[in-house]
Design a protein around this motif. Sequence first.
Motif, PDB file in Angstrom:
ATOM      1  N   ASP A  34      -0.727   6.723 -17.154  1.00 42.65           N
ATOM      2  CA  ASP A  34      -0.019   6.096 -18.284  1.00 42.65           C
ATOM      3  C   ASP A  34      -0.205   6.940 -19.535  1.00 42.65           C
ATOM      4  OD1 ASP A  34      -0.956   3.966 -16.329  1.00 42.65           O
ATOM      5  OD2 ASP A  34       0.349   2.728 -17.578  1.00 42.65           O
ATOM      6  N   TYR A  83      -9.919  -8.216 -17.210  1.00 43.83           N
ATOM      7  CA  TYR A  83      -9.310  -7.404 -16.151  1.00 43.83           C
ATOM      8  C   TYR A  83     -10.270  -7.273 -14.981  1.00 43.83           C
ATOM      9  CZ  TYR A  83      -6.975  -3.596 -13.722  1.00 43.83           C
ATOM     10  OH  TYR A  83      -6.334  -2.844 -12.763  1.00 43.83           O
ATOM     11  N   GLY A 165      -0.878   5.603  -7.839  1.00 42.36           N
ATOM     12  CA  GLY A 165      -0.164   4.936  -8.924  1.00 42.36           C
ATOM     13  C   GLY A 165       0.830   3.910  -8.405  1.00 42.36           C
ATOM     14  N   TYR A 355       6.696  -5.412  -7.263  1.00 42.39           N
ATOM     15  CA  TYR A 355       5.867  -4.285  -7.699  1.00 42.39           C
ATOM     16  C   TYR A 355       6.338  -2.955  -7.118  1.00 42.39           C
ATOM     17  CZ  TYR A 355       1.347  -3.523 -10.042  1.00 42.39           C
ATOM     18  OH  TYR A 355       0.358  -3.166 -10.901  1.00 42.39           O
TER      19      TYR A 355
HETATM   20  C1  9WN Z   1      -4.340  -0.675 -11.058  1.00 40.15           C
HETATM   21  C2  9WN Z   1      -1.404   0.554 -15.620  1.00 40.15           C
HETATM   22  C3  9WN Z   1      -1.395   0.622 -14.111  1.00 40.15           C
HETATM   23  C4  9WN Z   1      -0.480   1.764 -13.597  1.00 40.15           C
HETATM   24  C5  9WN Z   1      -0.286   1.686 -12.088  1.00 40.15           C
HETATM   25  C6  9WN Z   1       0.212   0.295 -11.739  1.00 40.15           C
HETATM   26  C7  9WN Z   1      -0.785  -0.763 -12.229  1.00 40.15           C
HETATM   27  C8  9WN Z   1      -3.203  -1.304 -11.870  1.00 40.15           C
HETATM   28  C9  9WN Z   1      -3.116  -2.786 -11.593  1.00 40.15           C
HETATM   29  O1  9WN Z   1      -0.950  -0.648 -13.629  1.00 40.15           O
HETATM   30  O2  9WN Z   1      -1.999  -0.582 -11.522  1.00 40.15           O
HETATM   31  O3  9WN Z   1      -4.533   0.651 -11.444  1.00 40.15           O
HETATM   32  O4  9WN Z   1      -4.008  -3.515 -12.049  1.00 40.15           O
HETATM   33  O5  9WN Z   1      -2.194  -3.228 -10.915  1.00 40.15           O
HETATM   34  O6  9WN Z   1       0.429   0.169 -10.380  1.00 40.15           O
HETATM   35  O7  9WN Z   1       0.630   2.667 -11.671  1.00 40.15           O
HETATM   36  O8  9WN Z   1      -1.050   2.983 -13.927  1.00 40.15           O
HETATM   37  O9  9WN Z   1      -0.097   0.497 -16.113  1.00 40.15           O
END
Ligand code: 9WN
Length: 430
Positions: A34, A83, A165, A355
């Motif tokens: 990100d 989180y 990702g 997703y």
């Molecule tokens: C786990 C932050 C991230 C992205 C990933 C996306 C999502 C996280 C989650 O969010 O992943 O890393 O908690 O689901 O899949 O691509 O970097 O935006």
Amino acid sequence: MELRERAQQILNMNWRNGYTVPSQKLYPFQWNWDSGFIAIGYAAMQNEQYFWQEIEYLIKGQWQNGFLPHIIYHNEEKYRDQYFPNADVWASSISGDAPESVKTSGIAQPPVLAFALQRGLRHLQSYDQERLRTILPSVAQLQSFYRNTRNSQGAISIYHPWESGMDNSPLWDFPLQHIGELQKWHHLRRDLEKVDDPSMRPTHKDYDAYLTLVDHLKTCNYDPETIRKKYPFQVKDILASAFFIAGEQSLAEMQRSLDIPTNTATDVDWQKMFHDPTSDDTLPYHNYDVCNRKFLPLECPYALFFLLTDHVSDQYKQQVNTFLQQHQQKMSEYPYPNLHASVYPWSAKFVPNCYWKGPMWININWTIYCGLKKHGLTKWSTKIREQILKIVDEQGFYEYFHPISGEGLGADNFSWTAALVLDLLNDTNE
Ligand code: 9WN
């Protein structure tokens, strides 16, 4: 309000004095890939200070061996209950390489840093060369980490679905069936209470698998050599490889611009590593499961990511052309026919609102756009650019989009969506 202004507002809103959260509610820390995309957005805004700081804060999480984790838990105490998994779950200190000043996760994400840094610099009208000189050794160390520990002729292995990702893509279904008994972790999840529709998120079983893998990594003390010998999830991944190889090129060019010697890999034949001889697909390239010695075919845009690098043949470019024609035809009844779903609607694995099992993501389409444009396939790159700008203008700055209706889904005011729109608004010279 103009699209550009709306995008700038989102980045400013998600800025946290040094780094940017992906979205306010769902993701309260700094994420690796990100941040690469977000830094490009700041550069496109000519906000040089935020551009450098975004990258410098990311690098604060780098381990001594060069590894760059997927989450940097800045302000960990304040947000630890917001989180899951929180920093304690990773126990990254069991590796002697983890930093002491900030807590981090113990897995990576697609290595976009070198590519993003260079792309950001191209936006800036002028920039502080000394700041680049200070940052480059960390970028070089990251590329060396991949070159030395994850690489086989340019094909990079990933060790966790989160490292791709694309967390719950059906790409990982098969390898996840072979990681042994799953431990129960899903009762600790925090994400479901923050989304309107939990069916858009990964399942409980997915989360149990994700965290069972973390247990395995901890058993290996996060040591690259031990992981390679003993660990049950190892997949050669096209997207990670594409960003690694593109990153080698970006790093070498940035080093040369400052007269720094470079030792990046140039003689890679990595496309061959992903060629599936048994496939009759127009683009017969698939991820490869190293532990179970099996290609992982899926109807999705994976084989287009090779375009991000210089190392592609004319034959491949022709195949891409044919593939994109077929894709446009199949998508013709939908509102954004040139955007790519994470899993194509004609796949048996397609789930339109879940997703990475179907929705369209801006970063994926932007990556394909960059590759097509790099190789002069502007007939297609122009369409992708137009449709990214159109979908965001019409639907909003969402995390992902329904491929059939176009509806925005997941988190709103999503940072990389805003940042990459800013990149595209500047990138007008076709
Ligand atoms: C786990 C932050 C991230 C992205 C990933 C996306 C999502 C996280 C989650 O969010 O992943 O890393 O908690 O689901 O899949 O691509 O970097 O935006």
